[in-house]
Motif scaffolding. Structure first.
Motif, PDB file in Angstrom:
ATOM      1  N   ALA A 104    -112.468 -48.554  26.542  1.00 54.67           N
ATOM      2  CA  ALA A 104    -112.039 -49.396  27.665  1.00 54.67           C
ATOM      3  C   ALA A 104    -110.713 -48.889  28.225  1.00 54.67           C
ATOM      4  CB  ALA A 104    -111.897 -50.830  27.192  1.00 54.67           C
ATOM      5  N   THR A 135    -110.374 -53.082  32.154  1.00 57.53           N
ATOM      6  CA  THR A 135    -111.166 -53.953  31.297  1.00 57.53           C
ATOM      7  C   THR A 135    -110.593 -55.368  31.323  1.00 57.53           C
ATOM      8  OG1 THR A 135    -111.746 -52.115  29.850  1.00 57.53           O
ATOM      9  CG2 THR A 135    -112.031 -54.320  28.958  1.00 57.53           C
ATOM     10  N   GLU A 151    -111.313 -59.482  30.005  1.00 61.13           N
ATOM     11  CA  GLU A 151    -112.026 -60.258  28.999  1.00 61.13           C
ATOM     12  C   GLU A 151    -112.933 -61.292  29.661  1.00 61.13           C
ATOM     13  OE1 GLU A 151    -110.584 -61.579  24.916  1.00 61.13           O
ATOM     14  OE2 GLU A 151    -110.375 -63.400  26.136  1.00 61.13           O
ATOM     15  N   GLY A 182    -115.681 -58.553  21.413  1.00 63.22           N
ATOM     16  CA  GLY A 182    -115.047 -57.269  21.650  1.00 63.22           C
ATOM     17  C   GLY A 182    -115.998 -56.235  22.224  1.00 63.22           C
ATOM     18  N   GLU A 209    -118.281 -54.265  24.785  1.00 64.14           N
ATOM     19  CA  GLU A 209    -117.981 -53.958  26.179  1.00 64.14           C
ATOM     20  C   GLU A 209    -119.232 -54.089  27.043  1.00 64.14           C
ATOM     21  OE1 GLU A 209    -115.098 -50.729  27.403  1.00 64.14           O
ATOM     22  OE2 GLU A 209    -117.011 -49.849  28.026  1.00 64.14           O
ATOM     23  N   ARG A 247    -114.654 -56.961  28.371  1.00 64.35           N
ATOM     24  CA  ARG A 247    -114.678 -57.136  26.921  1.00 64.35           C
ATOM     25  C   ARG A 247    -115.175 -58.555  26.669  1.00 64.35           C
ATOM     26  NH1 ARG A 247    -110.212 -55.380  26.312  1.00 64.35           N
ATOM     27  NH2 ARG A 247    -109.013 -57.283  26.515  1.00 64.35           N
TER      28      ARG A 247
END
Length: 164
Positions: A2, A6, A8, A45, A47, A59
């Motif tokens: 990442a 990236t 979340e 976590g 991707e 993520r």
């Protein structure tokens, strides 16, 4: 690996709901996405890559899977489809100025109607077609996307369409 683009995606955020998705239904989408990802060997976590409107990586923060959640989602296809919708909702919020405002009826060529987030009362401004694939290479996803685009175009609306 990442990079700085990236972002979340916390599936628990689906439990807050949307104008066209209740908080209870949103939480169900979060569970469905979490169990589907878990069954494919993914954990928090993992991707998710977006290809199309802005190549980005996300993520994922997925919910812990309990035995009760596992038992609740015995229909793997339903979990995959509902989970895909949940992921699509979060991606739409992050990469567009739309939110989910209505569930579409079966046979319309789309799954949801989108409206501009900051424009109440909400009007149907775009369409969303979701598709879940439990397993498959990038080529399978691209083929499915093309099929869903063709289907969505048959819905007869001139509004933009997003396929996830």
């Amino acid at each position: 690996m990442a990079d700085e683009t990236t972002v979340e995606l916390d599936l628990a955020a689906l439990g807050r709901g949307f104008p066209g998705v209740s908080s209870v239904r949103g939480a169900q989408h979060a569970e469905a996405a979490s169990i589907s990802l878990h069954r494919q060997g993914h954990a928090s976590g993992a991707e998710l890559r977006l290809i199309g409107i802005g190549n980005r990586s996300f993520r994922l923060r997925i919910q812990a899977i309990t035995e009760q959640i596992e038992r609740s989602w015995g229909d793997h296809q339903e979990a995959t489809e509902d989970g895909a919708c949940g992921l699509a909702f979060l991606v739409v919020l992050l990469v567009t100025d739309y939110t989910v405002i209505d569930r579409s009826a079966k046979g319309t060529g789309i799954d949801y109607w989108l409206g501009h987030r900051d424009a109440e009362p909400f009007e149907r401004a775009a369409r969303l077609e979701c598709s879940g694939i439990a397993n498959g290479a990038e080529g399978v996803a691209r083929t499915r996307t093309r099929e869903k685009m063709k289907r969505a175009m048959k819905s007869g609306s001139a509004t933009p369409v997003y396929v996830c």
